[in-house]
Every structure is written in structure tokens, then in C-alpha cells.
Design an enzyme around this catalytic site. Structure first.
Site, PDB file in Angstrom:
ATOM      1  CG  HIS A 142      -0.414  -0.020   2.538  1.00  0.00           C
ATOM      2  ND1 HIS A 142      -0.085   1.120   3.240  1.00  0.00           N
ATOM      3  CD2 HIS A 142      -0.107  -1.054   3.356  1.00  0.00           C
ATOM      4  CE1 HIS A 142       0.385   0.783   4.422  1.00  0.00           C
ATOM      5  NE2 HIS A 142       0.400  -0.533   4.519  1.00  0.00           N
ATOM      6  CG  ASP A 173      -2.732   4.138   2.711  1.00  0.00           C
ATOM      7  OD1 ASP A 173      -2.418   3.076   2.148  1.00  0.00           O
ATOM      8  OD2 ASP A 173      -3.364   4.167   3.788  1.00  0.00           O
ATOM      9  CG  ASP A 195       3.052   0.158   7.648  1.00  0.00           C
ATOM     10  OD1 ASP A 195       2.540  -0.278   6.627  1.00  0.00           O
ATOM     11  OD2 ASP A 195       2.430   0.276   8.726  1.00  0.00           O
ATOM     12  CD  GLU A 205      -3.065  -1.615   5.654  1.00  0.00           C
ATOM     13  OE1 GLU A 205      -3.152  -2.647   6.321  1.00  0.00           O
ATOM     14  OE2 GLU A 205      -2.532  -0.574   6.106  1.00  0.00           O
ATOM     15  CD  GLU A 206      -1.022   2.134   7.616  1.00  0.00           C
ATOM     16  OE1 GLU A 206      -1.736   1.683   8.508  1.00  0.00           O
ATOM     17  OE2 GLU A 206       0.170   1.789   7.467  1.00  0.00           O
ATOM     18  CG  HIS A 226       1.023   2.362  12.632  1.00  0.00           C
ATOM     19  ND1 HIS A 226      -0.202   1.799  12.882  1.00  0.00           N
ATOM     20  CD2 HIS A 226       1.353   1.985  11.381  1.00  0.00           C
ATOM     21  CE1 HIS A 226      -0.597   1.108  11.824  1.00  0.00           C
ATOM     22  NE2 HIS A 226       0.345   1.210  10.909  1.00  0.00           N
TER      23      HIS A 226
HETATM   24  N1  BES Z   1       1.702  -3.083   8.115  1.00  0.00           N
HETATM   25  C1  BES Z   1       0.624  -3.047   9.052  1.00  0.00           C
HETATM   26  C2  BES Z   1       0.361  -4.402   9.653  1.00  0.00           C
HETATM   27  C3  BES Z   1       1.418  -4.717  10.661  1.00  0.00           C
HETATM   28  C4  BES Z   1       1.163  -4.459  11.988  1.00  0.00           C
HETATM   29  C5  BES Z   1       2.668  -5.207  10.293  1.00  0.00           C
HETATM   30  C6  BES Z   1       2.135  -4.707  12.937  1.00  0.00           C
HETATM   31  C7  BES Z   1       3.633  -5.424  11.228  1.00  0.00           C
HETATM   32  C8  BES Z   1       3.377  -5.184  12.562  1.00  0.00           C
HETATM   33  C9  BES Z   1      -0.613  -2.531   8.402  1.00  0.00           C
HETATM   34  O1  BES Z   1      -0.298  -1.526   7.480  1.00  0.00           O
HETATM   35  C10 BES Z   1      -1.481  -1.872   9.447  1.00  0.00           C
HETATM   36  O2  BES Z   1      -1.025  -1.012  10.125  1.00  0.00           O
HETATM   37  N2  BES Z   1      -2.723  -2.264   9.570  1.00  0.00           N
HETATM   38  C11 BES Z   1      -3.667  -1.616  10.432  1.00  0.00           C
HETATM   39  C12 BES Z   1      -5.032  -2.087  10.006  1.00  0.00           C
HETATM   40  C13 BES Z   1      -6.174  -1.204  10.398  1.00  0.00           C
HETATM   41  C14 BES Z   1      -6.078   0.180   9.813  1.00  0.00           C
HETATM   42  C15 BES Z   1      -7.489  -1.839   9.969  1.00  0.00           C
HETATM   43  C16 BES Z   1      -3.427  -1.952  11.899  1.00  0.00           C
HETATM   44  O3  BES Z   1      -3.025  -3.078  12.237  1.00  0.00           O
HETATM   45  O4  BES Z   1      -3.642  -1.054  12.727  1.00  0.00           O
END
Ligand code: BES
Length: 458
Positions: free
Chosen positions: A95, A97, A128, A159-160, A425
């Protein structure tokens, strides 16, 4: 009639080609990091548009038939290159974004001006998931016109922000994106020097709870002691969400023990940045708490700021809650369980209003079969003989469950671009450049091995 097959590049040729591609890939990663494409409401979405354009340009440069698509939400980019005769097609997801950057004062450098320090590239999205996009691009560039598989690049733009329009996008482009193997480069590796395949992911339910005890603020001296303020009521309500050990106390959420590996506690403490004296909460092994049990966090509270708070009883206060759901749970059922808990535990007859924000399903991947073997073997080579670990993910990639439903025959490989120090994040997000080189090599080798496995299966 026998199918004409083109030779698959040798391992050493792939290695050399990836090494040649890396400087350009790094420069393009930096270019993408400079674009602050945030899909959240209230942000300037023209940057997401620019970011989609930049990604489309990269895919065109790899010889892919490329277009920008949308379905009500932010723009995604689809690039395709048909499979050589008899070869499988691989969908490569990432993704473009990124998360908002939060408090700028917590960043050591401008989040949108990539800078290298200590072997890491700092910037929002450097890991990310712009690294995911560039890992795909690195593999494509390494093969040039000798790509051994067909590819569909699918680079999402929201996605975020919960991937709200992804399902309708996938449905609208179902035939173009149908693939034998799906690589989702948006997870984390087990450690620096140790690759991972992610085989289970938690789901998510986010919601708001508002507590009201008064129809307007009143003097805290005149009424305090007899009239409950909403903030005290909210805090008391929120305190019922965990038991004394810190396990989630909402009845009806799914959870179990049985994660595949242990997380060494010292390592985990350091990675989390837990302050001296603070203990973990919850029970069982750390990996169970992170991967196979639910977690509940209070993400924010709307209440008077301390600097401006008068001596008045607060009439209403609101919190944002986020529940991570264990594999096997159902987001709709979990939301109802949480709502029922909050309404049941309203203290002192306070009015409690729960409202839904968004959710995403957890999932489990059966990581057996020739395509998973191909991935593990590619990882082992890229990490100089270190075997990959099967891990769960405490975070969420909700649309994997959608991919599983749409393409039940496809092998879904959830690969890592982050390492445990990436601080995705958070402030000072970064990418370990040495690991990123391995990630790029692993992906190129993976495509070669998937093609070989398909040939063997014949
Ligand atoms: N890349 C992350 C998923 C992830 C989380 C990878 C922790 C490695 C460690 C993904 O982009 C993400 O942040 N997903 C969100 C989903 C939400 C917005 C529905 C999340 O987990 O908060």
C-alpha cells in the site's frame, strides 16, 4: 504440444541483478517517502493522488500495463504483465498510503524528508509500506524481460484508513487480479537477521464510547460529592475492560493459548520501550498475548485539557477504544459483546452511547504446500541459511480474509518488510537497509522458485 518454457535465471544471476537494482530502488523509495499521502479524513488527499501517480510511473517503468483505479475511496494502482506460457501468475500487494505523523516534536527529523542514520532510513512510510512497493519493484527490475511468472501489482491507497473501498475494487477487477499466488509485503520479520512468514493475523474493532451524566457543566464545589462527573464515570467504566491481571474482561471475545514460538521477554521489553519498573499485563506467553488472545486499548479521550480545565463537573466525555481480535473471532459479534459490556457496566446510571468506527477480520493461513516451500527456501537463501520462522501478527491486515474468500485456491504469502525496531505508526519510523536488501533478494528468489515449483507440478 509441449509448452515452450524460457529458462529461469540462476540464483547467482538473480543475486547479482538485485544488487545492481538496489541503488535505484533506494532512490525511488526516498522519492515516495517525500510524498505525504495520508488517506485519513481531514488530510489533503491530493498527496495520495500524487503518490498513486508516482507508483504508477514506477510500474510503467517495469514494463507493466498500468492504471490507477478507485471505487469511491483513494486511488489504487494496478499493473499487470502476463505470464509466460505455462507459468503461474503472482499478485504482489503493497500500500502507498501512510499513517499520520502525530506530534512532530517527537520526530528527530522531518518525517517526509528521508534520512539515513545508523544503517536505517528514517521517514514516515519508509517501512510501512513503501518498502513493500519497492521490494516488488526491485524483483521486477532484477528480472527485466526475463520475468519467470506473470505478475499483478496491486498497490492500495487507503490501507491505513481501513481499506473501505478495497472489497469493491477487488470485485470490479476480479478477472485482472486473479492469481495463483498472492504475496502481501506488509508484515514484519522475526528479528534482524531472521526472516518470517506470517501465518495468522489478529482482527480489529474500533469504536467510541460516550458517557454523559449532566446536561451542562456545573460548579464542582456546589455539586461535587453528590453529582458524578462524566469523566469519573468514564474512567470507572473503562476500568472494567480489564481484570486485575490486565487480561481483557469483555465476555464473549475469543482467545486461546498456543502460539508457535516464544518471544524472549528481555528482547520484547526493549523493543516495546517499556519503562523501568513497568510490568507486562495479561497472562500466558507473550506470543499468546500478542497473537492468539484479544487485546483492548484506549486510544484517546475527549475531555477538557488539563491546562484549561475549570473547577466544573464535566458533563460528557468520550473515549476511542480499539480491540484486537484473536484468530477465530468475528468482528460483528465482538463489537456486540463490547457494546453489551459497556452498556451493562454504566456506573451510577450514566448514559452510555457506543458508536462503531471500523472493523476487520482476523485470519489464519494454512502455510503448507509447494508455494510456501518455495517462499521458505527463498528466505533461507536470502538470509544466508537462516530458516524463516512462522509467526502470528498482533496487527491486522483485514483484507487477507477477503483474498482468501475470493481466491480460495491461491497460496497467500504474507512477507515482512519491517523489523521489530521499525516503529511503524509511531514517530521516527525507519527501515533497516541491510534487511531491506535481503527482503528484495528474497522476493526475487521467491518469484523464481514459484515458477520452478509450478513447472515441477507440471
Ligand atoms: N503493516 C501493518 C500491519 C502490521 C502491523 C505489520 C504490525 C507489522 C506489525 C498494516 O499496514 C497496518 O497497520 N494495519 C492496520 C489495520 C487497520 C487500519 C485496519 C493496523 O493493524 O492497525
Amino acid at each position: 504440444m509441449p509448452v515452450m518454457t524460457t529458462p529461469i535465471m540462476s540464483e547467482s544471476d538473480v543475486r547479482a541483478a538485485v544488487a545492481r537494482a538496489l541503488p535505484g530502488v533506494r532512490a525511488d523509495l526516498e522519492r515516495l517517502v517525500r510524498i505525504p499521502g495520508i488517506a485519513f479524513e481531514g488530510f489533503d488527499h491530493s498527496h495520495v493522488e500524487r503518490s498513486a501517480e508516482a507508483v504508477a510511473e514506477l510500474l510503467r517503468g517495469c514494463g507493466l500495463d498500468t492504471k490507477i483505479v478507485r471505487s469511491g475511496g483513494q486511488p489504487a494502482v494496478i499493473g499487470t504483465k502476463p505470464a509466460p506460457p505455462g507459468a503461474p501468475t503472482v499478485l504482489l500487494y503493497a500500500h502507498h498510503d501512510v499513517q499520520p505523523v502525530g506530534d512532530l516534536s517527537l520526530w528527530d527529523s522531518d518525517p517526509f524528508e528521508p534520512v539515513e542514520r545508523g544503517g536505517r532510513l528514517y521517514g514516515r512510510g519508509a517501512a510501512d509500506d513503501k518498502a513493500g512497493i519497492l521490494a516488488h519493484v526491485a524483483a521486477l527490475r532484477a528480472f527485466g524481460d526475463q520475468l519467470p511468472v506473470g505478475v499483478v501489482l496491486f498497490v492500495e491507497g487507503e490501507e491505513e484508513y481501513g481499506s473501505d473501498s478495497l472489497e469493491s475494487l477487488l470485485a470490479a477487477h476480479r478477472d485482472e487480479i486473479a492469481s495463483d499466488v498472492i504475496v502481501i509485503a506488509d508484515s514484519v520479520n522475526w528479528d534482524i537477521g531472521v526472516p518470517a512468514l506470517t501465518t495468522s493475523l489478529r482482527g480489529i474493532v474500533n469504536c467510541f464510547v460516550e458517557v454523559r451524566t449532566l446536561d451542562h457543566a456545573v460548579h464542582s464545589g456546589m455539586f461535587g460529592g453528590a453529582v458524578p462527573d462524566a469523566l469519573t464515570a468514564l474512567v470507572r467504566l473503562l476500568s472494567t475492560l480489564h481484570d486485575d491481571a490486565g487480561s481483557v474482561a469483555v465476555e464473549g471475545l475469543v482467545g486461546r493459548e498456543g502460539a508457535s514460538v516464544d518471544y524472549p521477554e528481555d528482547r520484547f521489553r526493549a523493543e516495546a520501550g517499556l519503562v523501568a519498573g513497568a510490568s507486562f499485563f495479561g497472562t500466558g506467553r507473550i506470543t499468546d498475548r500478542l497473537w492468539t488472545k484479544p487485546a483492548l486499548a484506549i486510544l484517546g479521550i475527549d475531555a477538557p485539557a488539563t491546562a484549561e480545565a475549570p473547577n466544573a463537573l464535566v458533563p460528557a466525555a468520550k473515549a476511542k477504544l480499539s480491540v484486537r481480535l484473536a484468530p477465530g473471532d468475528d468482528p460483528k459479534r465482538a463489537y456486540e459483546a463490547l457494546r453489551a459490556h459497556l452498556e451493562r457496566h454504566a456506573p451510577w446510571g450514566a448514559q452510555v452511547t457506543v458508536s462503531f468506527e471500523h472493523d476487520g477480520a482476523p485470519c489464519v493461513i494454512d502455510a503448507t504446500g509447494p508455494m510456501f516451500d518455495a517462499a521458505r527456501s527463498a528466505f533461507r537463501i536470502a538470509w544466508d541459511g537462516t530458516d524463516p520462522v512462522d509467526i502470528g501478527l498482533g496487527g491486522s491486515i483485514p483484507f487477507i480474509a477477503t483474498f482468501q474468500e475470493m481466491f480460495p485456491e491461491a497460496a497467500i504469502l504474507v512477507t515482512g518488510v519491517e523489523d521489530p525496531h521499525a516503529q511503524a505508526h509511531g514517530p521516527n519510523e525507519s527501515l533497516h537497509l541491510g534487511e531491506f536488501a535481503r527482503v528484495c533478494l528474497a522476493e526475487a528468489l521467491l518469484l523464481a522458485k514459484v515458477a520452478e515449483a509450478a513447472r515441477r507440478a507440471g
